[in-house]
Scaffold this active site. Structure first.
Site, mmCIF file in Angstrom:
data_model
loop_
_atom_site.group_PDB
_atom_site.id
_atom_site.type_symbol
_atom_site.label_atom_id
_atom_site.label_comp_id
_atom_site.label_asym_id
_atom_site.label_seq_id
_atom_site.Cartn_x
_atom_site.Cartn_y
_atom_site.Cartn_z
ATOM 1 N N HIS A 44 90.316 69.437 34.658
ATOM 2 C CA HIS A 44 89.467 69.349 33.476
ATOM 3 C C HIS A 44 88.403 70.450 33.447
ATOM 4 O O HIS A 44 87.466 70.390 32.662
ATOM 5 C CB HIS A 44 88.815 67.965 33.396
ATOM 6 C CG HIS A 44 89.808 66.895 33.081
ATOM 7 N ND1 HIS A 44 90.742 66.454 33.997
ATOM 8 C CD2 HIS A 44 90.038 66.186 31.950
ATOM 9 C CE1 HIS A 44 91.489 65.522 33.444
ATOM 10 N NE2 HIS A 44 91.095 65.342 32.207
ATOM 11 N N ILE A 168 76.627 59.550 46.151
ATOM 12 C CA ILE A 168 76.976 58.850 44.913
ATOM 13 C C ILE A 168 78.399 58.311 45.001
ATOM 14 O O ILE A 168 79.312 58.993 45.466
ATOM 15 C CB ILE A 168 76.830 59.803 43.711
ATOM 16 C CG1 ILE A 168 75.339 60.097 43.456
ATOM 17 C CG2 ILE A 168 77.481 59.226 42.450
ATOM 18 C CD1 ILE A 168 75.088 61.224 42.487
ATOM 19 N N THR A 169 78.565 57.064 44.586
ATOM 20 C CA THR A 169 79.882 56.435 44.517
ATOM 21 C C THR A 169 80.307 56.397 43.055
ATOM 22 O O THR A 169 79.542 55.941 42.201
ATOM 23 C CB THR A 169 79.838 55.015 45.101
ATOM 24 O OG1 THR A 169 79.362 55.076 46.456
ATOM 25 C CG2 THR A 169 81.204 54.360 45.073
ATOM 26 N N ASP A 172 86.281 57.696 38.328
ATOM 27 C CA ASP A 172 86.531 58.475 37.107
ATOM 28 C C ASP A 172 88.033 58.400 36.909
ATOM 29 O O ASP A 172 88.786 59.141 37.528
ATOM 30 C CB ASP A 172 86.056 59.916 37.300
ATOM 31 C CG ASP A 172 86.363 60.808 36.097
ATOM 32 O OD1 ASP A 172 86.969 60.315 35.121
ATOM 33 O OD2 ASP A 172 86.008 61.999 36.148
ATOM 34 N N MET A 173 88.469 57.468 36.075
ATOM 35 C CA MET A 173 89.907 57.200 36.034
ATOM 36 C C MET A 173 90.400 56.975 34.610
ATOM 37 O O MET A 173 89.775 56.274 33.816
ATOM 38 C CB MET A 173 90.244 55.983 36.890
ATOM 39 C CG MET A 173 89.536 54.712 36.502
ATOM 40 S SD MET A 173 89.918 53.360 37.642
ATOM 41 C CE MET A 173 89.184 51.982 36.751
ATOM 42 N N SER A 174 91.507 57.612 34.321
ATOM 43 C CA SER A 174 92.192 57.319 33.070
ATOM 44 C C SER A 174 92.921 55.992 33.238
ATOM 45 O O SER A 174 93.095 55.489 34.350
ATOM 46 C CB SER A 174 93.176 58.439 32.732
ATOM 47 O OG SER A 174 94.269 58.427 33.620
ATOM 48 N N GLY A 304 84.630 58.930 44.863
ATOM 49 C CA GLY A 304 83.646 59.933 44.483
ATOM 50 C C GLY A 304 82.973 60.636 45.636
ATOM 51 O O GLY A 304 82.321 61.673 45.440
ATOM 52 N N GLU A 306 84.159 62.402 47.891
ATOM 53 C CA GLU A 306 84.750 63.692 48.242
ATOM 54 C C GLU A 306 84.186 64.851 47.434
ATOM 55 O O GLU A 306 84.329 66.014 47.820
ATOM 56 C CB GLU A 306 86.275 63.644 48.056
ATOM 57 C CG GLU A 306 86.763 63.628 46.618
ATOM 58 C CD GLU A 306 86.811 62.228 46.004
ATOM 59 O OE1 GLU A 306 87.469 62.070 44.970
ATOM 60 O OE2 GLU A 306 86.177 61.301 46.557
#
Length: 332
Positions: A44, A168-169, A172-174, A304, A306
């Protein structure tokens, strides 16, 4: 090939300026595309940029448009994006949700007539960096068959939830097993998907990204569950923004533009003191990551975590860009 952040941003900026985008707008947009890529979200960031320019050239994106507030109800606001640049508008809307949350404890901005926001996780992360829970989602053009169908009638409608833990956790998923962007990343790398991501032309589950990209029979996340969640996210975004649904975007527009989006920020510190917050979050993370591993060589990951590592590696070693993608950008 490897490029620096500065080279990447300059390439994006050059293409935008050549199309008459105002210098300040071009710089901000190029910065966001480069930051997304630097964070390791190539699908993206750099990979998506040629498609973004195609929509800009087609007039789907109006670079000098300014979002307008339509309705204000205390902690809830409704805005019209006026088809402005998607990532810049989304950043502004999450900033506004944070402002509302600072006054009310929670802020919700519903946006209509928007463009693709590129990496949705950027806006959840934006809230979490400031100590807020960030939640956002968008609808899309119909690019996924509902469960039990062969025909695309629902969106991938990505959902982001970011928690101000350390680090931060964030999810982010479609609503598909893989976004189309990740199908492209795997195809360009010559890789099969790690798990089934869609159906082949005979209706069998497949791990071949190129097959799924071509026939558009992408698999909903969790089968019928992802299909159902996609539908209700579309309904909420459509109703709260008074905007276009997946059906309207698909049937009435020539491409994916004029979508509906939701941005929510919650100020956690109005409900719990900082020390208690941090202790509770750490206990959750420790409880998860200390579980017995199925494979001793594979660590249990938290969503998140990573991204900071990937960003730091790209800053040290340079950002990996597919040769064919870089050639496309240079030719724009």
């Amino acid at each position: 090939m490897k490029v620096t952040f500065e080279q990447l941003k300059e390439a994006f900026n050059r293409v935008l300026l050549a199309r008459g985008v105002a210098a300040e707008t071009a710089d901000a947009c190029a910065e966001m595309f480069a930051r997304t890529t630097e964070s390791g979200v190539y699908s993206h960031g750099v990979n998506r940029f040629p498609r973004f320019i195609q929509q800009l050239d087609n007039g789907d994106i109006i670079p000098d448009a300014r979002p307008q507030r339509i309705t204000s109800l205390g902690a809830i606001e409704q805005w019209d994006a006026q088809r402005a640049i998607g990532n810049l508008t989304a950043k502004k809307m999450m900033d506004r949700a944070i402002e509302l949350a600072s006054d009310h404890g929670i802020g919700l901005v519903a946006l209509r007539n928007a463009n693709h926001w590129m990496r949705g996780g950027s806006y959840g992360w934006q809230a979490a960096e400031k100590g807020y829970i960030g939640i956002c989602w968008t609808n899309s053009i119909a690019v996924m068959p509902p469960w039990g169908s062969k025909e695309c009638r629902i969106g991938t409608n990505p959902l982001i939830v970011a928690i101000p833990s350390s680090p931060i956790t964030m999810i982010d998923m479609s609503m598909s097993m893989f976004s189309y962007g990740m199908l492209e990343v795997n195809r360009l790398a010559g890789r099969e998907l790690p798990v089934d991501g869609g159906f082949d032309d005979e209706g069998n589950l497949t791990k071949e990204p190129g097959v799924i990209e071509k026939n558009r029979r992408i698999l909903p996340m969790g089968y019928w569950k992802g299909s159902g969640l996609s539908i209700v996210l579309d309904m909420i975004a459509t109703l709260l923004s008074d905007g276009a649904s997946v059906a309207e975007v698909t049937q009435e527009n020539s491409d994916e533009y004029g979508v509906s989006q939701i941005f929510i920020a919650i100020e956690v510190d109005k409900l719990i003191d900082g020390a208690t917050r941090d202790a509770k979050l750490q206990r959750i993370m420790d409880f998860v990551t200390t579980a017995e591993r199925a494979d001793e060589n594979v660590a249990i990951r938290l969503p998140g975590h990573e991204f900071t590592r990937l960003r730091d590696e790209n800053r040290r070693n340079g950002i990996t860009v597919d040769d064919s993608v870089w050639a496309k950008i240079q030719a724009l």
